[in-house]
Design a protein around this motif. Structure first.
Motif, PDB file in Angstrom:
ATOM      1  N   GLU A  73      79.636  20.766  59.734  1.00 41.32           N
ATOM      2  CA  GLU A  73      78.388  21.282  59.178  1.00 41.32           C
ATOM      3  C   GLU A  73      77.846  22.442  59.998  1.00 41.32           C
ATOM      4  O   GLU A  73      77.081  23.257  59.498  1.00 41.32           O
ATOM      5  CB  GLU A  73      77.340  20.163  59.113  1.00 41.32           C
ATOM      6  CG  GLU A  73      77.762  18.962  58.288  1.00 41.32           C
ATOM      7  CD  GLU A  73      78.046  19.328  56.841  1.00 41.32           C
ATOM      8  OE1 GLU A  73      77.272  20.123  56.282  1.00 41.32           O
ATOM      9  OE2 GLU A  73      79.029  18.824  56.277  1.00 41.32           O
ATOM     10  N   ALA A  74      78.239  22.511  61.264  1.00 38.98           N
ATOM     11  CA  ALA A  74      77.806  23.591  62.154  1.00 38.98           C
ATOM     12  C   ALA A  74      78.891  24.668  62.200  1.00 38.98           C
ATOM     13  O   ALA A  74      80.018  24.450  61.738  1.00 38.98           O
ATOM     14  CB  ALA A  74      77.554  23.027  63.546  1.00 38.98           C
ATOM     15  N   PRO A  75      78.589  25.865  62.726  1.00 42.91           N
ATOM     16  CA  PRO A  75      79.650  26.866  62.897  1.00 42.91           C
ATOM     17  C   PRO A  75      80.812  26.295  63.698  1.00 42.91           C
ATOM     18  O   PRO A  75      80.610  25.609  64.705  1.00 42.91           O
ATOM     19  CB  PRO A  75      78.931  27.989  63.655  1.00 42.91           C
ATOM     20  CG  PRO A  75      77.498  27.861  63.255  1.00 42.91           C
ATOM     21  CD  PRO A  75      77.265  26.380  63.138  1.00 42.91           C
ATOM     22  N   HIS A  76      82.021  26.543  63.239  1.00 48.75           N
ATOM     23  CA  HIS A  76      83.212  25.989  63.854  1.00 48.75           C
ATOM     24  C   HIS A  76      84.344  26.982  63.689  1.00 48.75           C
ATOM     25  O   HIS A  76      84.249  27.930  62.915  1.00 48.75           O
ATOM     26  CB  HIS A  76      83.574  24.646  63.212  1.00 48.75           C
ATOM     27  CG  HIS A  76      83.675  24.721  61.717  1.00 48.75           C
ATOM     28  ND1 HIS A  76      82.573  24.671  60.895  1.00 48.75           N
ATOM     29  CD2 HIS A  76      84.746  24.864  60.895  1.00 48.75           C
ATOM     30  CE1 HIS A  76      82.957  24.788  59.622  1.00 48.75           C
ATOM     31  NE2 HIS A  76      84.277  24.902  59.602  1.00 48.75           N
ATOM     32  N   GLY A  77      85.446  26.757  64.408  1.00 44.04           N
ATOM     33  CA  GLY A  77      86.516  27.744  64.407  1.00 44.04           C
ATOM     34  C   GLY A  77      87.717  27.416  63.556  1.00 44.04           C
ATOM     35  O   GLY A  77      88.467  28.313  63.170  1.00 44.04           O
TER      36      GLY A  77
END
Length: 300
Positions: A73-77
């Motif tokens: 749900e959060a920025p991720h790579g």
């Protein structure tokens, strides 16, 4: 490990191997063992749907990625879209054995390439001329050598945004699941700045990669500029990508070819590009521009 781009007809279309390593907070080698000689816990087998933190070239290029998962749900790579077991013929750690690495490369190509397209929402039949962009590689990772020696035989394939420089770390906002079914953000598109430097299209640039074409019918290497057959092959795909029925006076069309060595090895294709006719820099994408919208010129 990273598999080469396989969605667009571009200069280099082979499969290469890679995986994970990065800065001081990331462990990429086999665990060295805990104090007192206790053996480290093996890395758990990954699961489809897991996400991990931002990625850079070093992470994508290493063999194992023991970093913990993070919230999707959060920025991720990265986003894991496939997990499988290695071919039983693989008896040595693929990160250190050429023969095992080749077997794994072949298996990854067979199992992950089509699934990667499906995950991104790309229909090659409906999109025969996709341009290269920052989503067309996928990374694949294997257990650490210690975990392999302990019996782990899984590999995982991750969707990523390709870092363009050694210093860049990329993140995904939202998800890459079905990303091609929506207008592709400029940050995921590929452009060229001055001196041919690849950049994302949300940065200042001179030309944008808007389509790709196969040139298998050509019997000799084309002219680097103004080749009539390549220009003709690119015209319709460029108009379609731009949302035009005829060319605009404030745009110029062109193409980028592979080098002669890659061409002779079979990479007979071109990237079709467009830019401002007066050579001014742009920021943002030309895709779907239409006949009346202003060019997205860079400020200053």
């Amino acid at each position: 490990m990273v598999a080469a781009r396989g969605l667009a007809v571009v200069a280099a279309a082979g499969l290469t191997a890679a995986g994970c390593s990065t800065g001081s907070s990331v462990v990429v080698s086999a665990p060295s063992g805990a104090a007192g000689g206790a053996q480290p816990e093996p890395q758990l087998a990954p699961e489809v749907g897991e996400c991990r933190g931002p990625v850079d070239i070093a992470i994508i290029d290493a063999a194992a990625d023991p970093r913990p998962t993070t919230s999707c749900e959060a920025p991720h790579g990265s986003e894991t879209f496939w997990v499988s077991e290695m071919d039983p013929r693989i008896e040595a750690w693929p990160g250190g054995s050429d023969e095992a690495g080749q077997l794994l490369d072949q298996q990854v190509t067979e199992e992950c390439r089509g699934r990667h397209e499906q995950y991104l929402g790309l229909d090659p039949a409906a999109s025969p001329n996709p341009p290269p962009d920052r989503l067309q590689i996928f990374a694949f990772f294997i257990p650490t050598e210690a975990d392999f020696d302990a019996g782990a035989r899984w590999f995982r394939c991750d969707a990523v945004v390709e870092p363009l420089t050694a210093a860049e770390s990329t993140s995904i906002e939202g998800t890459l699941d079905g990303v091609y079914t929506r207008p592709l953000p400029a940050a995921y598109r590929l452009c060229e700045a001055r001196l041919g430097t690849p950049v994302s299209c949300d940065e200042d640039h001179e030309i944008e990669y808007l389509a790709s074409v196969a040139l298998d019918q050509l019997t000799s290497f084309p002219l680097q500029r103004g080749d009539l057959e390549v220009t003709a092959a690119c015209r319709t795909p460029l108009l379609e990508a731009l949302g035009l029925t005829e060319e605009r006076a404030d745009l110029t069309f062109g193409y980028v070819l592979p080098n002669r060595e890659d061409w002779d090895r079979g990479a007979k294709g071109a990237i079709c590009v467009a830019g401002a006719a007066d050579g001014s820099e742009l920021t943002g994408t030309l895709a779907g521009l239409g006949s009346s919208s202003q060019l997205p010129r860079a400020e200053g």
